[in-house]
Design a protein around this motif. Structure first.
Motif, PDB file in Angstrom:
ATOM      1  N   CYS A   1      -1.996   5.046  20.674  1.00 24.82           N
ATOM      2  CA  CYS A   1      -2.965   5.170  21.758  1.00 24.82           C
ATOM      3  C   CYS A   1      -2.381   4.494  23.008  1.00 24.82           C
ATOM      4  CB  CYS A   1      -4.266   4.498  21.348  1.00 24.82           C
ATOM      5  SG  CYS A   1      -5.405   4.238  22.705  1.00 24.82           S
TER       6      CYS A   1
ATOM      7  N   CYS B   1     -12.406   1.746  21.558  1.00 25.60           N
ATOM      8  CA  CYS B   1     -11.466   2.151  22.609  1.00 25.60           C
ATOM      9  C   CYS B   1     -11.744   3.584  23.061  1.00 25.60           C
ATOM     10  CB  CYS B   1     -10.035   2.041  22.068  1.00 25.60           C
ATOM     11  SG  CYS B   1      -8.795   2.618  23.228  1.00 25.60           S
TER      12      CYS B   1
ATOM     13  N   GLY C   1      -9.747   5.370  24.540  1.00 28.04           N
ATOM     14  CA  GLY C   1      -8.409   5.919  24.745  1.00 28.04           C
ATOM     15  C   GLY C   1      -8.208   7.372  24.373  1.00 28.04           C
TER      16      GLY C   1
ATOM     17  N   CYS D   1      -3.894   3.551  25.492  1.00 25.68           N
ATOM     18  CA  CYS D   1      -4.858   2.633  26.088  1.00 25.68           C
ATOM     19  C   CYS D   1      -4.728   1.246  25.468  1.00 25.68           C
ATOM     20  CB  CYS D   1      -6.252   3.188  25.853  1.00 25.68           C
ATOM     21  SG  CYS D   1      -7.403   2.763  27.132  1.00 25.68           S
ATOM     22  N   CYS D   2      -4.712   1.208  24.137  1.00 22.00           N
ATOM     23  CA  CYS D   2      -4.687  -0.095  23.464  1.00 22.00           C
ATOM     24  C   CYS D   2      -3.443  -0.288  22.602  1.00 22.00           C
ATOM     25  CB  CYS D   2      -5.941  -0.277  22.604  1.00 22.00           C
ATOM     26  SG  CYS D   2      -5.993   0.824  21.193  1.00 22.00           S
TER      27      CYS D   2
ATOM     28  N   CYS E   1      -8.164   7.280  18.463  1.00 18.05           N
ATOM     29  CA  CYS E   1      -7.729   5.885  18.381  1.00 18.05           C
ATOM     30  C   CYS E   1      -8.420   5.205  17.207  1.00 18.05           C
ATOM     31  CB  CYS E   1      -8.051   5.152  19.683  1.00 18.05           C
ATOM     32  SG  CYS E   1      -7.488   3.452  19.673  1.00 18.05           S
TER      33      CYS E   1
END
Ligand SMILES: [Zn+2]
Length: 335
Positions: A117, A146, A148, A119-120, A141
């Motif tokens: 992911c 999240c 994401g 995002c995280c 994710c």
């Protein structure tokens, strides 16, 4: 097990299978248990038993002297070659890259745990979800909090194929690259032939000195037992070391042109091969091409670390690489 005509070949098979780096320890265990390998007590091997088996130097012809911490050549035919044994140890200790599919891999989702992911940074998980008319596969994710990634299976996988297509180098560059590799290889091989010859002489010399030592102890009685043993241990140690160096220097068994042709084929057809491969094979190929995995965010793939050959070929195209990741692939609507 060494002199056991039934178990010996199965032990050997286990070493060779694991030494390819293509299979997990568990897969090897299941395979040789199914082939009939049993412990001395007649039971199938456990996870622990196969682990200690693969680490046991006795199969490569070494005797471990208890309490001494040293090993000595046994006077029996080793079951596996030193080369295979060393490779297995390197895989066990993580020093050598292996391309095993994940233990709990899902055949429907080859990119699960491989794509992270954006995002995280956590690896994506995947599952089927029931829609109104039919079920759809989704990658998402792992972290439910999240926002994401939540993307249709088809979209993530098509994007990955497009990424592979974009990374495929032009055949001309690849040809040049192969020629350079071949050239360097030949040079290295010539050096190794010289090194091997000198090591061979060195080993012969050491063996001669061993004979002389035995003569002066047994026939001439010129030295006492203690001196003899000390000198003998020293010589044996040097011989083992020189033999190891000699093995390392031997490369001529490699069909490097064949390997290069095969590598060319894989690299030029990575996208098509990935599409056609089974789920296990897909996971191996993607791990070879992207050892660190890939990241996905906002409908775009971002590669961080690709396999060395792709990197070299990208740079030779004159594109600026360095820290900037290559432009990603736009995917239509993510969900
Ligand atoms: Zn995330």
């Amino acid at each position: 097990m060494i002199h056991d005509p039934e178990r010996g070949p199965l032990v050997k098979q286990a070493f060779e299978m694991y030494g390819t780096g293509l299979h997990t320890k568990r897969k090897v265990l299941v395979t040789i248990n199914a082939a009939g390998l049993r412990t001395v007590k007649g039971k199938p091997l456990t996870d622990q038993a196969i682990d200690s088996m693969l680490r046991n130097p006795v199969y490569a012809g070494w005797l471990q002297v208890k309490g001494w911490g040293e090993r000595q050549r046994g006077d029996f035919e080793p079951l596996v070659s030193q080369d295979v044994f060393d490779r297995v140890q390197a895989i066990l200790s993580g020093k050598r890259v292996s391309v095993m599919p994940r233990l709990r891999s899902h055949p429907d989702f080859p990119l699960r745990h491989f794509v992270k992911c954006g995002c995280c940074g956590r690896p994506l998980t995947a599952s089927w979800a029931k829609g109104r008319t039919k079920r759809h596969g989704y990658y998402r994710c792992q972290n439910r909090e999240c926002p994401g990634v939540h993307v249709r299976k088809e979209n993530l996988e098509r994007g990955f194929v497009e990424l592979l297509e974009r990374m495929q180098p032009k055949p001309g560059y690849l040809k040049l690259f192969s020629e350079i590799v071949l050239d360097v290889w030949k040079e290295k091989q010539a050096q190794n032939v010289m090194l091997t010859t000198s090591l061979k002489h060195h080993i012969e010399d050491l063996n001669r000195r061993k004979e002389q030592l035995e003569d002066s102890f047994i026939y001439e009685k010129a030295i006492d037992r203690e001196t003899y043993q000390r000198q003998l241990d020293k010589l044996n140690e040097q011989i083992v070391l020189a033999e190891m160096q000699e093995r390392d220097a031997k490369l001529e068994g490699y069909d490097v042109e064949g390997v290069l042709n095969f590598a060319d084929h894989v690299i030029l057809n990575a996208a098509r091969l990935w599409t056609e491969f089974s789920s296990d094979q897909k996971q191996r190929l993607q791990k070879v091409l992207f050892p660190q995995g890939v990241t996905f965010a906002d409908g775009i793939y971002k590669t961080t670390e690709t396999c060395l050959i792709f990197k070299l070929l990208q740079e030779s195209k004159g594109e600026k690489s360095g820290l900037v990741p290559p432009p990603g692939i736009e995917l239509g609507s993510a969900v």
